[in-house]
Structures are given as C-alpha cells and as structure tokens.
Design an enzyme around this catalytic site. Structure first.
Site, PDB file in Angstrom:
ATOM      1  N   ASP A  50      42.001 -23.898   7.922  1.00 42.14           N
ATOM      2  CA  ASP A  50      42.236 -23.180   6.672  1.00 42.14           C
ATOM      3  C   ASP A  50      41.105 -23.500   5.701  1.00 42.14           C
ATOM      4  O   ASP A  50      40.385 -24.476   5.884  1.00 42.14           O
ATOM      5  CB  ASP A  50      43.571 -23.614   6.060  1.00 42.14           C
ATOM      6  CG  ASP A  50      44.757 -23.157   6.888  1.00 42.14           C
ATOM      7  OD1 ASP A  50      44.585 -22.233   7.711  1.00 42.14           O
ATOM      8  OD2 ASP A  50      45.847 -23.745   6.730  1.00 42.14           O
ATOM      9  N   ALA A  72      30.918 -29.147   4.757  1.00 45.70           N
ATOM     10  CA  ALA A  72      31.534 -28.001   4.098  1.00 45.70           C
ATOM     11  C   ALA A  72      31.766 -28.281   2.619  1.00 45.70           C
ATOM     12  O   ALA A  72      32.205 -29.364   2.236  1.00 45.70           O
ATOM     13  CB  ALA A  72      32.852 -27.648   4.778  1.00 45.70           C
ATOM     14  N   ALA A  73      31.478 -27.295   1.788  1.00 47.21           N
ATOM     15  CA  ALA A  73      31.627 -27.469   0.338  1.00 47.21           C
ATOM     16  C   ALA A  73      31.578 -26.123  -0.349  1.00 47.21           C
ATOM     17  O   ALA A  73      31.096 -25.130   0.213  1.00 47.21           O
ATOM     18  CB  ALA A  73      30.507 -28.365  -0.199  1.00 47.21           C
ATOM     19  N   ARG A  74      32.077 -26.108  -1.564  1.00 54.94           N
ATOM     20  CA  ARG A  74      31.800 -24.985  -2.457  1.00 54.94           C
ATOM     21  C   ARG A  74      30.434 -25.281  -3.067  1.00 54.94           C
ATOM     22  O   ARG A  74      30.270 -26.267  -3.776  1.00 54.94           O
ATOM     23  CB  ARG A  74      32.856 -24.867  -3.559  1.00 54.94           C
ATOM     24  CG  ARG A  74      32.706 -23.613  -4.420  1.00 54.94           C
ATOM     25  CD  ARG A  74      33.843 -23.534  -5.448  1.00 54.94           C
ATOM     26  NE  ARG A  74      33.945 -22.206  -6.017  1.00 54.94           N
ATOM     27  CZ  ARG A  74      33.328 -21.797  -7.134  1.00 54.94           C
ATOM     28  NH1 ARG A  74      32.547 -22.650  -7.782  1.00 54.94           N
ATOM     29  NH2 ARG A  74      33.483 -20.577  -7.581  1.00 54.94           N
ATOM     30  N   TYR A 141      29.318 -28.610  -9.992  1.00 59.18           N
ATOM     31  CA  TYR A 141      29.050 -28.973  -8.604  1.00 59.18           C
ATOM     32  C   TYR A 141      28.786 -30.475  -8.485  1.00 59.18           C
ATOM     33  O   TYR A 141      29.390 -31.169  -7.660  1.00 59.18           O
ATOM     34  CB  TYR A 141      27.861 -28.170  -8.081  1.00 59.18           C
ATOM     35  CG  TYR A 141      27.411 -28.549  -6.698  1.00 59.18           C
ATOM     36  CD1 TYR A 141      28.169 -28.196  -5.579  1.00 59.18           C
ATOM     37  CD2 TYR A 141      26.230 -29.254  -6.485  1.00 59.18           C
ATOM     38  CE1 TYR A 141      27.759 -28.532  -4.297  1.00 59.18           C
ATOM     39  CE2 TYR A 141      25.809 -29.600  -5.211  1.00 59.18           C
ATOM     40  CZ  TYR A 141      26.569 -29.239  -4.117  1.00 59.18           C
ATOM     41  OH  TYR A 141      26.154 -29.573  -2.857  1.00 59.18           O
ATOM     42  N   GLY A 190       2.589 -11.589  -3.201  1.00 61.25           N
ATOM     43  CA  GLY A 190       1.359 -11.715  -3.974  1.00 61.25           C
ATOM     44  C   GLY A 190       1.569 -11.623  -5.466  1.00 61.25           C
ATOM     45  O   GLY A 190       0.627 -11.337  -6.216  1.00 61.25           O
ATOM     46  N   ILE A 191       2.782 -11.906  -5.920  1.00 59.04           N
ATOM     47  CA  ILE A 191       3.093 -11.829  -7.348  1.00 59.04           C
ATOM     48  C   ILE A 191       2.606 -13.113  -8.026  1.00 59.04           C
ATOM     49  O   ILE A 191       2.954 -14.217  -7.596  1.00 59.04           O
ATOM     50  CB  ILE A 191       4.604 -11.640  -7.567  1.00 59.04           C
ATOM     51  CG1 ILE A 191       5.056 -10.325  -6.937  1.00 59.04           C
ATOM     52  CG2 ILE A 191       4.939 -11.681  -9.059  1.00 59.04           C
ATOM     53  CD1 ILE A 191       6.565 -10.148  -6.951  1.00 59.04           C
TER      54      ILE A 191
END
Length: 329
Positions: A50, A72-74, A141, A190-191
């Site tokens: 889950d 696993a993480a947000r 975070y 190339g910016i």
C-alpha cells in the site's frame, strides 16, 4: 541474504537493485498497485504494498527479510500542490518510515539503511557540513526526513534494530530529473546562462557512487548506528558544473556574467528566490567518516559520472535537442 528495497523502481532504486543482484543477494522490491511490474529490474522479486504511511501493513512483507534499504519517500517538489505540504511529507516520510521500522523490528529484521537527505542539515553553508553539524532543516521535505531520523534512532534504542542513515548531496546520473535535467536541456539547446562570475561550491554525488556506498552500509559491521554524509569527494562551482556537463554532452558552455545580488533580486521578484539561492549559494559536505570507518572510496570520478549521465541524456533527448540547436543556426 534477503534484502528488501523500498522505492525499487526509482532513480536510485533500479541501479541499486542491479548492484545487489550482481552481488548475489535475494532482492525484493516494493511495488504500488498502479506501478507496472516491468519497471522493476529483472530478477527482483516484486512485493505489492500500500502507499507509504502510518498504517501501511508491512508484517508479511518483512517477515523473512534480513536487511531493508528504505528509499521510498514523498520527494521534494518546487511547486507543491498540497495545501499543507508539511503534513503530507510527515505522513509519508516520517510516519511511513516509523511504521516500517516498527514492523521490521518486530519481524526480526537485522538492519535498516535509511536514505535521508542533506536537507536535514540545511540549504546553504559557508563551511562543509559533517556528521557533527547541527540539523537545521528549513523546508517540509527536510523537516520530515529529520523527524524520520529521530524516529529511527528511537526505535533502534528500544529494539536493537541496526539503523544506518545516509544523507546524500544532490544525486545525478542516468534518469535524473528536476533541476539537473533542466540544466542539461538548457545546455544542450545552447541557451546562454548568467553564471560566469559565480564563485560558490557545491557537493554532488553520482548515483553509481551512492549505490556503492549503500551496498557498503548493508553489511559492514561498523556502519550500525551511524549517520553518513556522502558525496563524490569533489566540490564544484555552478559555472564549473555547467562547463563540465556541457563538455560531457559535446557542446560549448555559453555563460555570461551577472552579479549574484541582481539574480537574487530577480528571483525574489518572480517568486523563485529559493531556487536561485541554490544555484548561487554554497553547500558542501565533509564525507571522510564513511571513508575512514567503512573504507569506502567513490568508484567513479565526477567526470565519469557526468559522461554516463550525458550518454543517457543523448539517448533519450538527443535528437529533439539537436534539432532545436540546428534551428538556431
């Protein structure tokens, strides 16, 4: 040895599983219901779970596991749609990790390797962070990861579960996303970029080096109970990183000077001050502890990591960006 990898289908999870399989481990990878089993590395045994949270049922998943590597993480996002981001981060990263560790300890899992974040220490520092530096997370975070670390240390003290915490710096490599991928797209088009006069220092880690360090943390007896900050061992300025990335891509770096104060002002005006600060500020780590205690050495140089990343980028995005460049000529 049976190893469970949470987040096994991700940017770090896939190369980690490949490495563990190559070393002969029995590897199981978590899989959400909406994920395609084909997204797992071939040879990894899928384990349906889950979504990560305070009530995730892990009992059957961890019942015969020796070690867990918890990826696993947000993850951190620039424009979070959640009305209360901290609550959402805590639900997944703090309470979800706490729940996994509790069930792991009950099931007799010997060791849990937790991939945290350098954001636990902070966003910017004039001197390198080390394992002895104070935790000063500033965003949801980072806060949720720090609280997860505290929860793990508490469970470790209560149960004897061996906990190893790894705080990586910015991770790059094949499959990278977010700001690093955006930089590669801009360079390949190339910016011109306004960072020629910036003199900051940043620590990064190639995903292959992170995977190697995690593999060391799985079995080394000295790792139990430790927290490690890790990087490639070479710090670079933003303009140097752009130049080296451009060289790996086979393009010239187009840089011009703009003062840092002016860029910070512009970032404030457009509501992007934190993002601008990350490009202009310094964040380095002292990662000698893992080298000294585990005998770990980064197997890849930064230039090797950038070349591998560039090769992947050209395979995935090359034609589209080459056509864009041709249109500029």
């Amino acid at each position: 040895m049976k190893i469970l990898v949470s987040g096994a289908t991700g940017f770090v999870g896939r190369p980690l599983c490949t490495r563990l399989l190559a070393e002969g481990y029995n590897v199981r990878g978590t899989l959400l219901a909406e994920e395609n089993p084909a997204s797992l590395v071939k040879g990894v045994i899928p384990v349906l779970i889950d979504p990560l949270g305070p009530g995730t049922p892990w009992q059957h998943t961890v019942s015969d596991i020796d070690t867990i590597i918890h990826l696993a993480a947000r993850v951190h996002v620039m424009d979070d749609p959640a009305t209360d981001p901290l609550t959402e981060f805590r639900k997944v990263n703090t309470e979800g990790t706490r729940q996994l560790a509790r069930e792991a300890a009950k099931a007799g899992v010997k060791r849990l390797v937790f991939v945290s974040s350098i954001k636990v220490n902070g966003e910017e520092s004039l001197t390198p962070y080390s394992e002895n530096s104070c935790a000063q997370p500033t965003d949801p975070y980072g806060i949720s990861k720090w609280e997860a670390e505290l929860a793990l240390r508490g469970i470790e003290a209560e149960t004897g579960l061996q906990v190893v915490i790894v705080r990586p710096t910015l991770v790059y490599g094949p499959g990278v996303k977010a700001n690093f991928l955006s930089m590669m797209k801009i360079v390949s088009r190339g910016i011109p970029l306004p960072f020629a006069s910036i003199q900051n220092k940043r620590s990064l880690i190639y995903v292959g080096n992170l995977v190697d360090a995690l593999a060391a943390c799985v079995t080394h007896p000295a790792a139990a109970g430790k927290t490690y900050l890790i990087s490639d061992g070479e710090d670079v300025s933003t303009p140097d990183l752009i130049r080296r990335t451009a060289a790996a891509l086979g393009y010239p770096a187009r840089l011009f000077p703009v003062s840092a104060s002016l860029m910070r002002l512009a970032g404030t005006i457009i509501g992007k001050r934190p993002a601008v600060n990350r490009l202009l500020g310094s964040l380095t780590v002292e990662s000698s502890a893992i080298r000294r205690e585990l005998g770990w050495r980064a197997p890849f140089t930064m230039d090797e990591g950038l070349c591998e990343t560039a090769s992947w980028f050209k395979d995935v995005y090359g034609n589209k960006h080459e056509n864009f460049r041709n249109g500029l000529r």
